[in-house]
Motif scaffolding. Structure first.
Motif, PDB file in Angstrom:
ATOM      1  N   ALA A  70       7.689  17.936  51.488  1.00 23.45           N
ATOM      2  CA  ALA A  70       8.087  19.570  51.162  1.00 23.45           C
ATOM      3  C   ALA A  70       9.387  20.340  50.452  1.00 23.45           C
ATOM      4  N   TYR A  71      10.040  19.194  50.597  1.00 21.39           N
ATOM      5  CA  TYR A  71      11.584  19.499  50.677  1.00 21.39           C
ATOM      6  C   TYR A  71      11.633  19.948  48.598  1.00 21.39           C
ATOM      7  N   VAL A  72      10.827  18.805  47.960  1.00 18.11           N
ATOM      8  CA  VAL A  72      10.515  19.340  46.231  1.00 18.11           C
ATOM      9  C   VAL A  72       9.829  20.444  46.904  1.00 18.11           C
ATOM     10  N   ILE A  73       9.131  20.488  46.789  1.00 18.46           N
ATOM     11  CA  ILE A  73       8.259  21.728  46.793  1.00 18.46           C
ATOM     12  C   ILE A  73       8.827  22.935  47.118  1.00 18.46           C
ATOM     13  N   ALA A  74       9.520  23.077  48.193  1.00 18.19           N
ATOM     14  CA  ALA A  74      10.750  24.170  48.027  1.00 18.19           C
ATOM     15  C   ALA A  74      11.508  24.286  47.424  1.00 18.19           C
ATOM     16  N   PHE A  75      12.948  23.299  47.271  1.00 18.49           N
ATOM     17  CA  PHE A  75      13.782  23.397  46.256  1.00 18.49           C
ATOM     18  C   PHE A  75      13.545  22.886  44.766  1.00 18.49           C
TER      19      PHE A  75
ATOM     20  N   ASP B 237      18.329  30.161  53.145  1.00 23.21           N
ATOM     21  CA  ASP B 237      18.737  30.968  52.014  1.00 23.21           C
ATOM     22  C   ASP B 237      19.528  30.404  51.323  1.00 23.21           C
ATOM     23  N   PRO B 238      19.203  30.546  49.804  1.00 22.07           N
ATOM     24  CA  PRO B 238      20.072  30.036  49.064  1.00 22.07           C
ATOM     25  C   PRO B 238      21.534  29.737  48.689  1.00 22.07           C
ATOM     26  N   LYS B 239      22.401  30.782  49.449  1.00 20.68           N
ATOM     27  CA  LYS B 239      23.638  31.296  49.352  1.00 20.68           C
ATOM     28  C   LYS B 239      24.037  30.082  49.992  1.00 20.68           C
ATOM     29  N   LEU B 240      23.750  29.947  51.293  1.00 19.21           N
ATOM     30  CA  LEU B 240      24.092  28.749  52.909  1.00 19.21           C
ATOM     31  C   LEU B 240      24.254  27.452  51.914  1.00 19.21           C
ATOM     32  N   LEU B 241      23.075  27.423  50.524  1.00 21.71           N
ATOM     33  CA  LEU B 241      23.143  25.126  50.009  1.00 21.71           C
ATOM     34  C   LEU B 241      24.483  25.865  49.194  1.00 21.71           C
ATOM     35  N   ASP B 242      24.700  26.505  48.512  1.00 24.46           N
ATOM     36  CA  ASP B 242      25.864  26.869  47.347  1.00 24.46           C
ATOM     37  C   ASP B 242      27.271  26.856  48.105  1.00 24.46           C
ATOM     38  N   ALA B 243      27.105  27.773  49.492  1.00 27.94           N
ATOM     39  CA  ALA B 243      28.508  26.934  50.123  1.00 27.94           C
ATOM     40  C   ALA B 243      28.720  25.958  50.342  1.00 27.94           C
ATOM     41  N   ALA B 244      27.128  25.400  51.278  1.00 27.61           N
ATOM     42  CA  ALA B 244      27.190  23.845  51.471  1.00 27.61           C
ATOM     43  C   ALA B 244      28.119  23.184  50.405  1.00 27.61           C
ATOM     44  N   ARG B 245      27.792  23.543  49.148  1.00 25.17           N
ATOM     45  CA  ARG B 245      27.862  22.581  47.873  1.00 25.17           C
ATOM     46  C   ARG B 245      29.147  22.337  48.084  1.00 25.17           C
TER      47      ARG B 245
ATOM     48  N   ARG C 155      26.206  14.756  52.454  1.00 21.76           N
ATOM     49  CA  ARG C 155      26.797  15.394  53.531  1.00 21.76           C
ATOM     50  C   ARG C 155      25.888  16.659  54.206  1.00 21.76           C
ATOM     51  N   GLY C 156      26.291  17.522  53.170  1.00 25.15           N
ATOM     52  CA  GLY C 156      25.361  18.922  52.928  1.00 25.15           C
ATOM     53  C   GLY C 156      24.730  19.075  53.478  1.00 25.15           C
ATOM     54  N   PHE C 157      23.691  17.907  53.052  1.00 24.03           N
ATOM     55  CA  PHE C 157      21.861  17.517  52.976  1.00 24.03           C
ATOM     56  C   PHE C 157      21.979  17.545  54.531  1.00 24.03           C
ATOM     57  N   ARG C 158      22.528  16.672  55.776  1.00 20.18           N
ATOM     58  CA  ARG C 158      22.506  16.180  56.816  1.00 20.18           C
ATOM     59  C   ARG C 158      23.338  17.650  57.658  1.00 20.18           C
ATOM     60  N   LYS C 159      24.005  18.144  57.428  1.00 22.71           N
ATOM     61  CA  LYS C 159      24.724  19.543  57.409  1.00 22.71           C
ATOM     62  C   LYS C 159      23.782  20.837  57.457  1.00 22.71           C
ATOM     63  N   VAL C 160      23.739  20.840  56.780  1.00 31.56           N
ATOM     64  CA  VAL C 160      23.080  22.233  56.233  1.00 31.56           C
ATOM     65  C   VAL C 160      21.642  21.951  56.465  1.00 31.56           C
ATOM     66  N   VAL C 161      20.698  21.398  55.747  1.00 35.09           N
ATOM     67  CA  VAL C 161      19.684  21.551  55.366  1.00 35.09           C
ATOM     68  C   VAL C 161      18.668  20.748  56.559  1.00 35.09           C
ATOM     69  N   LEU C 162      18.677  19.758  57.370  1.00 35.31           N
ATOM     70  CA  LEU C 162      18.087  19.165  57.738  1.00 35.31           C
ATOM     71  C   LEU C 162      18.079  20.040  59.578  1.00 35.31           C
ATOM     72  N   PRO C 163      19.496  20.242  59.947  1.00 33.94           N
ATOM     73  CA  PRO C 163      19.961  20.613  61.100  1.00 33.94           C
ATOM     74  C   PRO C 163      18.676  22.321  61.155  1.00 33.94           C
ATOM     75  N   LEU C 164      18.697  22.860  59.563  1.00 28.71           N
ATOM     76  CA  LEU C 164      17.415  24.740  59.673  1.00 28.71           C
ATOM     77  C   LEU C 164      16.511  23.963  59.854  1.00 28.71           C
ATOM     78  N   SER C 165      15.881  22.612  59.314  1.00 26.91           N
ATOM     79  CA  SER C 165      14.675  22.445  59.098  1.00 26.91           C
ATOM     80  C   SER C 165      14.081  21.843  60.127  1.00 26.91           C
ATOM     81  N   LEU C 166      14.592  21.693  61.333  1.00 29.60           N
ATOM     82  CA  LEU C 166      14.245  21.465  62.677  1.00 29.60           C
ATOM     83  C   LEU C 166      13.175  21.536  63.330  1.00 29.60           C
TER      84      LEU C 166
END
Lengths: 295, 292
Positions: free
Chosen positions: B98-103, B188-196, B204-215
């Motif tokens: 799912a991760y690879v398809i989405a991103f 939102d891709p902007k959120l990912l940029d901000a996290a980066r 850590r960015g994955f753990r703090k941003v992507v993972l919680p939002l995918s719960l």
């Protein structure tokens, strides 16, 4: 307008596949990609086997061990008459239950999205509950009902067979359709209805000329999902089909103890090809519509 | 003027009734063929049926429930253990997909998503039979495992819990991939940029941003795999043996072969009750109560 839109979407796409973080940097990125590829391969492994074994000349009654390549099965795809009858029955069941479930489910979805009324939460719960019930419980409870006609409203009783299968399929499809159509309706601009009525259209005319054409893609998606779910259903059907009515899955289950003719694989591969074609056409049509409307 | 007022009043009256008229047919169907059957099943679970061909009689027979617990405890435990294992493995396989398809799917996102669904256009039973061939004693997997020494010459994969759990994992995998994909796709891709920008470490960015939002997707997917897996009897029937029977096999056998409806009904109700408790505890743990 369209230019601005497309640059924006292009930038969005680039940020999606270019700058997205990947756990663990470049090496981690490769590991994740590899894991995804392995996952897709795992999904397709049995499909390769099903297609390959449609070209197998089985030894004995079971088509489970590879013997040698042959075109015979594909030249006689309908050799097993009982299997073909079962497939035709499945198609008939799926067609009828899809039509009824799509109408009932679409009504439910429109009511839930379009109108606010008391008890909406409770209604939502009653609609979702059938989806969370395990299939075996659905099958067992329906069979119990069909076996005890005194519990029926109006005391109608049906013999187990075609009617009971269709009843059961409509039951589990209604919630699917309602939720699928509702998800599509959430973004619908209801002021378009007001606009049509302000211009003098009657509510009925507004529905047929404005609302229905706009929500049709969602309804078609729900109908296709229903058709696929109905054709594939085994557990519930097995409970309510009775001894003499056999759908495609029920036939395969009953037969798998005594023989598995390679025609099972041939017909499955045909179904697979038709489904992929429908999916491809649908995706292409969706893309074209999106490009045309700029959404 | 007065005509239009009248039409408005008429329209409002109609508007008040329209939602209920739209709801009526669908809900009548559900009440008649879902809620009424459930109550029929409850009634049956408290009935007695002395012999195979006797007509069941309602008699507050709680003994059916005692029998369900005492005779089939191991099948209950096994069903939920297998379902838990299948759900965990499905999560591990589905998340990267799912991760690879989405991103990273880019313009091929829809095609890749189609690829996830395509295998499931073949029938459930045929897919499971294909696994029977793949894991069979003369199959490539077994001979490979024997060559590398992971399996003894007299050991097999078929008729073991591994085969049953593998089949369950496979057959319900798309139900895990699709909800996770949906929740990842919404980020939102902007959120990912901000996290980066803010987290130097991508993990850590994955753990703090992507993972919680995918719960929410993980939650929905887990239930969509766990519930049908726990109630399944086809995988255990084709890929397992007498030591891997699940509660679905028992219900199916009691109902359709032994015609022991009361005990089968009691088993079904105990099963639903356990599923509901698990779902409630799980949703409390994950903090999401929105099932839809």
């Amino acid at each position: 307008m369209t230019g601005a839109m497309s640059t924006r979407s292009r930038r969005r796409d680039r940020s999606r596949d270019g700058t997205v973080m990947s756990p663990g940097g470049r090496a981690g990125r490769r590991v994740v990609n590899l894991a995804a590829a392995a996952g897709l391969l795992y999904l397709f492994l049995p499909i390769f086997v099903i297609v390959a074994f449609s070209f197998n000349a089985p030894v004995g009654r079971f088509n489970a061990v590879w013997n040698r390549f042959t075109f015979d099965n594909w030249l006689n795809p309908f050799a097993d008459e009982a299997l073909v009858d079962a497939l035709l029955l499945s198609l008939r069941v799926a067609a009828i239950s899809t039509i009824v479930a799509t109408v009932l489910g679409t009504f439910l979805a429109i009511a839930l999205v379009r109108y606010r009324f008391r008890g909406g939460e409770g209604i939502n719960f009653l609609l979702v509950l059938p989806l969370t019930a395990p299939e075996i419980v659905l099958g067992a409870s329906l069979l119990t009902l069909f076996l005890s006609p005194t519990l029926w409203l109006f005391n109608i009783s049906f013999a187990l067979g075609f009617t009971t299968i269709v009843i059961a399929h409509i039951m589990f499809l209604v919630s699917y359709v309602a939720l699928t159509v509702r998800a599509r309706l959430r973004g619908f601009d209801w002021t378009l209805e007001d606009a049509a009525m302000d211009l003098g259209a009657t509510p009925t005319r507004t529905f047929w000329k404005v609302t229905l054409p706009l929500i049709t893609p969602g309804i078609i998606a729900a109908a296709l999902l229903s058709f696929a779910l109905s054709i594939d259903d085994f557990i519930i059907t097995y409970f309510v089909s009775g001894p003499s009515t056999t759908t495609f899955p029920v036939r395969i289950f009953g037969q798998s103890r005594t023989a598995t003719p390679p025609q099972i694989n041939v017909l499955s591969t045909m179904i697979l090809i038709v489904s992929v074609a429908i999916l491809a056409v649908g995706t292409l049509a969706g893309e074209r519509r999106r490009r045309r409307t700029g959404l | 003027m007065s005509a239009s007022v009248e039409r408005d009043a008429q329209g409002r009256r109609r508007a008040r009734w329209t939602p209920w008229l739209l709801l009526a047919p669908g809900f009548l169907w559900l009440f008649w063929f879902f809620y009424l059957p459930l109550s029929a099943l409850l009634r049956m679970s408290l009935s007695t049926k002395p012999s195979r061909f006797a007509v069941p009689e309602f008699s507050w027979a709680w003994s059916n429930y005692e029998q369900a617990f005492s005779d089939y405890g191991s099948q209950f435990t096994r069903s939920f253990t297998y379902a838990l294992a299948a759900t965990s493995i499905a999560l591990l396989i589905a998340y990267p997909v799912a991760y690879v398809i989405a991103f990273r799917g880019g313009r091929y996102r829809n095609v890749l998503l189609g690829l996830v669904v395509v295998p499931f256009f073949t029938n459930f039973l045929i897919r499971t039979l294909a696994w029977k061939t793949i894991l069979g004693d003369q199959g490539a997997v077994v001979s490979l495992l024997r060559t590398v020494g992971l399996l003894d010459a007299n050991e097999a994969l078929l008729r073991t819990p591994i085969a049953v759990i593998g089949g369950l994992t496979y057959n319900f995998l798309p139900f895990m991939v699709l909800p996770i994909y949906v929740s990842l796709e919404k980020i939102d891709p902007k959120l990912l940029d901000a996290a980066r920008d803010l987290y130097s470490n991508t993990w850590r960015g994955f753990r703090k941003v992507v993972l919680p939002l995918s719960l929410p997707g993980v939650f929905a997917g887990s239930l969509l795999v766990f519930i049908p897996a726990a109630g399944d009897f086809v995988n255990a029937y084709y890929l397992g043996n007498a030591k891997t029977t699940m509660i679905g096999n028992v219900v199916q056998d009691q109902f359709l072969v032994q015609n022991n409806y009361p005990v089968a009904a009691a088993l079904s109700f105990v099963f639903i009750a356990i599923v509901m408790v698990i779902v409630a505890v799980y949703s409390r743990l994950l903090g999401t109560e929105d099932l839809t």
